[in-house]
Design a protein around this motif. Structure first.
Motif, PDB file in Angstrom:
ATOM      1  N   GLU A 194      46.781  41.312 -82.846  1.00  0.00           N
ATOM      2  CA  GLU A 194      45.719  40.701 -83.635  1.00  0.00           C
ATOM      3  C   GLU A 194      44.444  41.537 -83.577  1.00  0.00           C
ATOM      4  N   VAL A 195      44.113  42.051 -82.403  1.00  0.00           N
ATOM      5  CA  VAL A 195      42.915  42.906 -82.272  1.00  0.00           C
ATOM      6  C   VAL A 195      43.085  44.166 -83.104  1.00  0.00           C
ATOM      7  N   THR A 229      44.844  44.483 -85.786  1.00  0.00           N
ATOM      8  CA  THR A 229      44.729  44.097 -87.190  1.00  0.00           C
ATOM      9  C   THR A 229      43.270  43.867 -87.563  1.00  0.00           C
ATOM     10  N   LEU A 230      42.521  43.207 -86.681  1.00  0.00           N
ATOM     11  CA  LEU A 230      41.124  42.908 -86.976  1.00  0.00           C
ATOM     12  C   LEU A 230      40.248  44.151 -86.971  1.00  0.00           C
ATOM     13  N   LYS A 231      40.609  45.136 -86.184  1.00  0.00           N
ATOM     14  CA  LYS A 231      39.839  46.384 -86.171  1.00  0.00           C
ATOM     15  C   LYS A 231      40.035  47.149 -87.461  1.00  0.00           C
ATOM     16  N   GLY A 232      41.016  46.793 -88.192  1.00  0.00           N
ATOM     17  CA  GLY A 232      41.237  47.426 -89.496  1.00  0.00           C
ATOM     18  C   GLY A 232      42.346  48.436 -89.410  1.00  0.00           C
TER      19      GLY A 232
END
Length: 123
Positions: free
Chosen positions: A96-97, A99-102
């Motif tokens: 998830e991290v 994915t959230l970092k782009g």
């Protein structure tokens, strides 16, 4: 060789010598009966085996160690299950991290430049 390795081998050597001496001192044969003589008439079976005493002693120690290992493995099952659950949760959070970092390769600096240029989303 390190001191700990020498100490380990020395300890194992002393234990081996003690086991050999114990075996030599207890060579007489003993009879192990599975059913007491008073109950043989009721059950109709009598199973007895003659073994050297040191075999009986070492066998009892090995059975005790195996029972202890199995008992401890069963007791720690809950801890292993919790560790597996926490490992899965950590892997999920890491994905998830990421994915959230782009996943596109852009970092926070690119987002700020896009806002300054006016091409990014308004806040």
């Amino acid at each position: 060789m390190t001191i700990l390795r020498i100490a380990k081998y020395l300890f194992l050597f002393v234990v081996a010598i003690a086991l050999v001496l114990m075996a030599l001192a207890n060579r007489e044969t003993v009879v192990i009966e599975m059913v007491p003589e008073a109950l043989v008439g009721w059950f109709g079976i009598q199973y007895a085996i003659a073994l050297p005493l040191f075999v009986v002693i070492l066998g009892a120690v090995m059975v005790g160690v195996l029972v202890g290992f199995v008992w401890e493995w069963l007791r720690e099952h809950r801890h292993r299950a919790d560790a597996k659950l926490h490992k899965r949760a950590a892997q999920s959070l890491e994905r998830e991290v990421k994915t959230l970092k782009g996943g596109t390769g852009q970092d926070a600096q690119d987002d700020i430049l896009a806002l300054v240029d006016g091409t990014g989303p308004a806040r």
